[in-house]
Design a protein around this motif. Structure first.
Motif, PDB file in Angstrom:
ATOM      1  N   ILE A 415     -26.260  90.006  78.558  1.00  0.00           N
ATOM      2  CA  ILE A 415     -26.637  90.323  77.178  1.00  0.00           C
ATOM      3  C   ILE A 415     -25.576  91.178  76.501  1.00  0.00           C
ATOM      4  O   ILE A 415     -25.232  90.955  75.331  1.00  0.00           O
ATOM      5  CB  ILE A 415     -28.002  91.047  77.167  1.00  0.00           C
ATOM      6  CG1 ILE A 415     -29.094  90.098  77.667  1.00  0.00           C
ATOM      7  CG2 ILE A 415     -28.329  91.569  75.772  1.00  0.00           C
ATOM      8  CD1 ILE A 415     -30.436  90.750  77.817  1.00  0.00           C
ATOM      9  N   ILE A 416     -25.033  92.142  77.232  1.00  0.00           N
ATOM     10  CA  ILE A 416     -24.092  93.089  76.655  1.00  0.00           C
ATOM     11  C   ILE A 416     -22.741  92.433  76.346  1.00  0.00           C
ATOM     12  O   ILE A 416     -22.112  92.737  75.317  1.00  0.00           O
ATOM     13  CB  ILE A 416     -23.888  94.288  77.596  1.00  0.00           C
ATOM     14  CG1 ILE A 416     -25.191  95.091  77.698  1.00  0.00           C
ATOM     15  CG2 ILE A 416     -22.744  95.174  77.131  1.00  0.00           C
ATOM     16  CD1 ILE A 416     -25.695  95.586  76.360  1.00  0.00           C
ATOM     17  N   ASP A 421     -18.549  91.322  71.970  1.00  0.00           N
ATOM     18  CA  ASP A 421     -17.682  90.493  71.138  1.00  0.00           C
ATOM     19  C   ASP A 421     -18.048  90.618  69.659  1.00  0.00           C
ATOM     20  O   ASP A 421     -17.160  90.667  68.786  1.00  0.00           O
ATOM     21  CB  ASP A 421     -17.794  89.017  71.559  1.00  0.00           C
ATOM     22  CG  ASP A 421     -17.310  88.776  72.981  1.00  0.00           C
ATOM     23  OD1 ASP A 421     -16.507  89.595  73.471  1.00  0.00           O
ATOM     24  OD2 ASP A 421     -17.743  87.785  73.593  1.00  0.00           O
ATOM     25  N   LEU A 422     -19.343  90.670  69.357  1.00  0.00           N
ATOM     26  CA  LEU A 422     -19.801  90.707  67.971  1.00  0.00           C
ATOM     27  C   LEU A 422     -19.425  92.002  67.265  1.00  0.00           C
ATOM     28  O   LEU A 422     -19.169  92.005  66.058  1.00  0.00           O
ATOM     29  CB  LEU A 422     -21.325  90.521  67.922  1.00  0.00           C
ATOM     30  CG  LEU A 422     -21.862  89.146  68.344  1.00  0.00           C
ATOM     31  CD1 LEU A 422     -23.387  89.147  68.328  1.00  0.00           C
ATOM     32  CD2 LEU A 422     -21.320  88.053  67.424  1.00  0.00           C
ATOM     33  N   LEU A 425     -15.910  95.218  70.390  1.00  0.00           N
ATOM     34  CA  LEU A 425     -15.654  95.976  71.611  1.00  0.00           C
ATOM     35  C   LEU A 425     -15.174  95.013  72.690  1.00  0.00           C
ATOM     36  O   LEU A 425     -15.777  93.959  72.893  1.00  0.00           O
ATOM     37  CB  LEU A 425     -16.938  96.678  72.071  1.00  0.00           C
ATOM     38  CG  LEU A 425     -16.843  97.578  73.303  1.00  0.00           C
ATOM     39  CD1 LEU A 425     -16.118  98.868  72.955  1.00  0.00           C
ATOM     40  CD2 LEU A 425     -18.247  97.899  73.846  1.00  0.00           C
ATOM     41  N   THR A 426     -14.087  95.347  73.376  1.00  0.00           N
ATOM     42  CA  THR A 426     -13.606  94.452  74.418  1.00  0.00           C
ATOM     43  C   THR A 426     -14.600  94.424  75.581  1.00  0.00           C
ATOM     44  O   THR A 426     -15.283  95.409  75.863  1.00  0.00           O
ATOM     45  CB  THR A 426     -12.235  94.893  74.966  1.00  0.00           C
ATOM     46  OG1 THR A 426     -12.363  96.158  75.622  1.00  0.00           O
ATOM     47  CG2 THR A 426     -11.213  94.997  73.849  1.00  0.00           C
ATOM     48  N   ARG A 427     -14.673  93.300  76.251  1.00  0.00           N
ATOM     49  CA  ARG A 427     -15.587  93.175  77.381  1.00  0.00           C
ATOM     50  C   ARG A 427     -15.176  94.097  78.533  1.00  0.00           C
ATOM     51  O   ARG A 427     -16.028  94.576  79.283  1.00  0.00           O
ATOM     52  CB  ARG A 427     -15.640  91.720  77.854  1.00  0.00           C
ATOM     53  CG  ARG A 427     -16.252  90.773  76.818  1.00  0.00           C
ATOM     54  CD  ARG A 427     -16.551  89.411  77.398  1.00  0.00           C
ATOM     55  NE  ARG A 427     -17.278  88.572  76.434  1.00  0.00           N
ATOM     56  CZ  ARG A 427     -17.937  87.461  76.740  1.00  0.00           C
ATOM     57  NH1 ARG A 427     -17.959  87.042  78.003  1.00  0.00           N
ATOM     58  NH2 ARG A 427     -18.566  86.766  75.823  1.00  0.00           N
ATOM     59  N   PRO A 494      -7.924  92.676  79.522  1.00  0.00           N
ATOM     60  CA  PRO A 494      -7.260  91.783  78.582  1.00  0.00           C
ATOM     61  C   PRO A 494      -8.081  91.364  77.366  1.00  0.00           C
ATOM     62  O   PRO A 494      -7.539  90.921  76.358  1.00  0.00           O
ATOM     63  CB  PRO A 494      -6.908  90.569  79.448  1.00  0.00           C
ATOM     64  CG  PRO A 494      -7.948  90.543  80.522  1.00  0.00           C
ATOM     65  CD  PRO A 494      -8.231  91.973  80.816  1.00  0.00           C
ATOM     66  N   PHE A 495      -9.402  91.407  77.460  1.00  0.00           N
ATOM     67  CA  PHE A 495     -10.206  91.075  76.269  1.00  0.00           C
ATOM     68  C   PHE A 495     -11.587  91.704  76.442  1.00  0.00           C
ATOM     69  O   PHE A 495     -11.940  92.150  77.505  1.00  0.00           O
ATOM     70  CB  PHE A 495     -10.326  89.569  76.055  1.00  0.00           C
ATOM     71  CG  PHE A 495     -10.841  88.803  77.244  1.00  0.00           C
ATOM     72  CD1 PHE A 495     -12.210  88.675  77.494  1.00  0.00           C
ATOM     73  CD2 PHE A 495      -9.968  88.204  78.142  1.00  0.00           C
ATOM     74  CE1 PHE A 495     -12.699  87.976  78.573  1.00  0.00           C
ATOM     75  CE2 PHE A 495     -10.442  87.501  79.241  1.00  0.00           C
ATOM     76  CZ  PHE A 495     -11.806  87.374  79.471  1.00  0.00           C
TER      77      PHE A 495
END
Length: 495
Positions: A415-416, A421-422, A425-427, A494-495
């Motif tokens: 869920i987080i 992404d929305l 905030l980078t994963r 990286p993302f």
């Protein structure tokens, strides 16, 4: 085979592994309050649930599938039967393993203690490191933190508390210093995870990140946390070394201090007893095998990681029982000593049942998923800094009810990760926030069974533990927030 004469040097009543009545009643009262509070939460929070799918053999929630449930209210009388219900509940296997662990450890340690084997182990260590004891402290803290942070070994190292605490007393410190070198270091290491397969690896996999990516940043964090832990413990040790009466557990330690003091140990060690030396070597070999197995279980996928904890407990039992036979115990006397040590651990098992009752009530009341849904709704529409902080708080709150890091990851990360992404905030930062919220509170929440087990091995009560650690807890929160905000600011990827 005749019983060894050192068998009578201690009695079950003055064994180190004995939970006093006052600490037991204090912990019991705290846990009963938490059980009642959890019951009221099932009345205040609506029941709800996410759909779940199986990923790698574990249940994971499906994002966007939350629905409120129209179910009967969890009855209040079941709040008080929960400590019995958990025996056949979802966590029955964990409760069984923890209970056997305490029984095995209690029995084995009593054999080591009464047979003079523990004194033999301590005497050799004190002789070698009495002039470099703070260097030894630094090494012990580092090893405990390293194994927890890089290999994910946590539960399986808890047995070392029963060795490190007496070592701390023999070096002129107290039980709190021993806990700082063992349980506190373990918690800090697990929290400052770098390549922990049960926190970082699971959370990154569920987030679609490359395995162990971003390790460089977490290594810096690990070093800072190590320095904080060592500074906190060593400064305290130097203070009570100069004036032992400043120790919050000075009176409680008096019961065992004389037995494990350097003067007593070295005074009784003018000449090594060959039987005790052989017994100490046997026990050391068993512990060495246990450490190797723990490391391999965290690194080799083919080895079941869930087996590490019970395997260590079994090896501790084999090591203790074998040592007892080597020093001359008959089978009858050996089983009697093992039984007396196991009996001393029964109050700890009661506390485990009470601690496991809290998540049992929350799960049966179907409010855990509702809390997760409320949190996800709050995170939407926030900025990256707020989102990172809310993920930290969410994980912190869930850790009160769910102690397993991987179980929380399967609940939270599906869920987080898309929510991150929305909000920009980078994963990777979301995983870092999750890890911060998961680990450090393990040394705070009384619902963490391992915290209660660790304290039950010593004379330190939960309130005294909290009074001793609150300053370092504040420091941990501040450092965690600084590193989390840095991660957000630099777009930790990286993302």
């Amino acid at each position: 085979m005749a019983d060894h004469p050192t068998d009578l040097q201690t009695s079950p009543e003055d064994s180190m592994l004995r939970i006093g009545l006052k600490p037991f009643l204090t912990a019991l009262s705290i846990l009963m309050v938490l059980i009642i509070f959890s019951g009221f939460l099932t009345r205040w929070i609506p029941a709800g649930a996410y759909e779940r799918v199986v990923i790698d053999g574990r249940m994971a929630v499906v994002a966007g599938s939350f629905q409120y449930l129209e179910e009967a209210v969890f009855p209040a009388w079941r709040w008080f039967t929960a400590p019995i219900e958990v025996i056949w509940g979802d966590n029955w296997l964990m409760i069984l393993v923890l209970s056997l662990f305490m029984i095995f450890l209690g029995g084995s340690f009593t054999v080591l203690e009464k047979g003079g084997i523990m004194q033999e182990l301590l005497a050799g260590t004190v002789k070698r490191f009495k002039d470099n004891k703070y260097r030894l402290m630094g090494v012990i803290i580092f090893v405990m933190m390293f194994l927890a942070a890089f290999v994910g070994v946590y539960e399986a190292l808890v047995p070392l508390i029963v060795i490190i605490v007496p070592l701390s007393l023999a070096l002129g410190w107290d039980s709190l210093t021993g806990l700082g070198m063992s349980m506190l270091a373990l918690t800090f290491g697990f929290s400052a995870a770098v390549t922990n397969p049960f926190t970082i690896a699971v959370a990154q996999e569920l987030s679609g990140l490359p395995l162990f990516s971003g390790a460089w940043f977490r290594i810096i964090f690990f070093i800072v946390i190590y320095l904080l832990c060592y500074t906190f413990v060593s400064r305290y040790a130097r203070k009570i070394e100069q004036d032992p009466t400043l120790s919050p557990v000075y009176e409680a330690d008096n019961r065992i201090r004389e037995r494990f003091s350097a003067e007593k140990i070295l005074g009784n060690h003018q000449a090594s007893d060959p039987c005790k030396v052989k017994a100490a070597i046997w026990f050391g070999v068993c512990m060495g095998i246990a450490v190797v197995f723990m490391v391999l279980a965290g690194l080799v996928p083919a080895l079941p990681s869930d087996a590490a904890f019970p395997t260590v407990a079994l090896l501790f039992l084999i090591g203790g029982a074998g040592a007892g036979r080597i020093v001359g115990y008959s089978w009858k006397r050996l089983f009697k000593v093992l039984g007396s040590g196991a009996n001393n651990m029964l109050p700890g098992i009661v506390l485990i049942l009470l601690a496991m009752s809290v998540p049992h009530i929350m799960t049966r009341g179907h409010v855990m998923d509702t809390i997760l849904f409320y949190a996800s709704e709050t995170i939407q529409g926030t900025n990256p800094y707020q989102a990172g902080f809310y993920i930290y708080l969410l994980t912190l709150a869930l850790n009160f009810f769910i102690s397993s890091a991987s179980a929380k990851a399967f609940l939270v990360m599906p869920i987080i990760a898309p929510l991150a992404d929305l909000v920009g905030l980078t994963r990777q930062t979301a995983v870092f926030a999750f890890d911060l919220g998961d680990g450090f509170s393990n040394m705070v929440f009384p619902t963490n069974a391992l915290l209660l087990i660790g304290l039950s091995f010593t004379v330190v009560s939960y309130p005294k533990w909290m009074r001793w650690t609150w300053k370092v807890q504040v420091g941990i929160v501040l450092i965690s927030m600084i590193f989390l905000m840095i991660a957000v600011a630099m777009g930790f990827g990286p993302f």
